[in-house]
Design a protein around this motif. Sequence first.
Motif, short mmCIF file in Angstrom:
data_model
loop_
_atom_site.label_atom_id
_atom_site.label_comp_id
_atom_site.label_asym_id
_atom_site.label_seq_id
_atom_site.Cartn_x
_atom_site.Cartn_y
_atom_site.Cartn_z
N PRO A 227 0.83 -1.21 0.00
CA PRO A 227 0.00 0.00 0.00
C PRO A 227 0.86 1.26 0.00
CG PRO A 227 -0.78 -1.58 1.64
CD PRO A 227 0.55 -2.09 1.15
N CYS A 228 0.38 2.30 -0.64
CA CYS A 228 1.08 3.58 -0.62
C CYS A 228 1.08 4.14 0.80
CB CYS A 228 0.41 4.58 -1.56
SG CYS A 228 0.69 4.27 -3.30
N SER A 229 2.15 4.81 1.15
CA SER A 229 2.23 5.43 2.47
C SER A 229 1.28 6.62 2.54
CB SER A 229 3.66 5.90 2.74
OG SER A 229 4.02 6.93 1.82
N GLU A 230 0.96 7.03 3.75
CA GLU A 230 0.08 8.19 3.93
C GLU A 230 0.72 9.45 3.34
OE1 GLU A 230 -3.07 8.31 4.92
OE2 GLU A 230 -2.94 6.11 4.96
N SER A 231 2.05 9.52 3.39
CA SER A 231 2.73 10.70 2.84
C SER A 231 2.54 10.79 1.33
CB SER A 231 4.22 10.66 3.18
OG SER A 231 4.86 9.55 2.58
N VAL A 232 2.53 9.64 0.64
CA VAL A 232 2.32 9.65 -0.80
C VAL A 232 0.88 10.04 -1.13
CG1 VAL A 232 2.17 8.19 -2.86
CG2 VAL A 232 4.15 8.03 -1.35
N LYS A 233 -0.08 9.51 -0.37
CA LYS A 233 -1.48 9.86 -0.60
C LYS A 233 -1.71 11.35 -0.38
CE LYS A 233 -3.11 5.29 0.91
NZ LYS A 233 -3.91 4.57 1.94
N THR A 234 -1.14 11.89 0.69
CA THR A 234 -1.26 13.32 0.97
C THR A 234 -0.63 14.14 -0.13
OG1 THR A 234 -1.24 12.88 3.36
CG2 THR A 234 -0.71 15.13 2.64
N TRP A 235 0.51 13.68 -0.62
CA TRP A 235 1.24 14.36 -1.69
C TRP A 235 0.40 14.43 -2.97
CZ3 TRP A 235 4.37 11.63 -5.69
CH2 TRP A 235 5.18 12.49 -6.43
#
Length: 402
Positions: A227-235
């Motif tokens: 899964p993508c990290s939360e930082s990538v989703k926020t980005w």
Amino acid sequence: MSEYFSLSDCDVIGFDLDHTLCRYHLKETSRLIYESFARFLVEHKGYDKDLLNLTPATWDFCFKGLVVDLEDGNIVKLAEDGTVLRYGLSAPKPELAIVLSDIKSKLIKSFILCLIRATHGTTDLSTEEILKFYGPNREWKHFNSLNTSFTRSAKYYFYDNYFDLPGALLCGRVVDMIHKRGSEVNSDFWKDMLAAIDHNYNTSAFKEDAGTYFPSVKRDPGRYLQPCSESVKTWLHSMKNAGKVLLLITSSHSDYCRLICEHILGKDFEELFDVIITNALKPGFFSLVPQQRPFKTLVNDVEESEGLPSLDKPGWYSQGNWPHLHELLKTMTGKVEPKKQGMKSPSAMSNQWGSYFVDIYKGDGEHEEGQRLTWCCHCIHKYSTMAIPSVEHIAGVCLYRI
């Protein structure tokens, strides 16, 4: 590559999906892909069951950027000018043995002895054999075709993505078995390899649970997908909120793309992207002009039979070509030439093949040993603004100059 780069200057940001936005558990996935192809050869084509048996050390043979010469069964790693890399290093330099301890000398010797970047099957070619196949200049005769079209042909197969990369190892082992039977190697074995690829990856395989690959991933996606990290989703959300046009362009089909994106980004992943293009068949999507495929709309993950004459609005499409997408992006951004940036994955180091980016060159006595760019690295240098290890490395700095 540019000295400075800033995503804030870009109007359009495009992402590859597999091994870029979606990171795989490579050991599990590579083993599954190899097994998918090998099982087909054994069960449907009558190949030796020993193809299914592997040791951990054999996985190092799988290396992105290799080319299989289908006419002779050789597997080669190319320099930027199309020559076969690394030959002629058959023994360590004498001065190395003088300054190093016995243990270090043995390590250096074993390292130098493996500096061959062409194999026949899985067996390293000697200097003499490389010269026999490729001449004194070690020129691979199909390089101009690969270097101008970036596509495969009936003469060679370029392993440029992780989905078929374990096939390079399987090809090598098949060639080994052909020799073991005392038969002559020709391109006939490749027909069976293509059948194995099609059996596992054809457009209906996901829906019909055909082959080995898709049923395995569907049963346990967490075993293969990270899964993508939360930082990538926020980005991604921050770029969308900043008015960037976000693209997702993948050669995977829509049903598999949906499974991946829901697992790594969530059920609402479609809201992140203005345009999603599946079954794009890159790099032909960008390079096959004017023999370009039309875009097609999708209904329940099935392509409509009629192609679109052009793209007039954002959405989810299948197949397609760069010129039509380019025209849509001009309309969406209101600019004659919107500034674009795409992101794609690199490759890891290999004990067998060395670095994806550079390698050692050794001439015939007239040229000194030195480093050479690989053809893959040359392409990155020529066509890319910058190279990064993963999307996570730049998540959170998207609006800053880096």
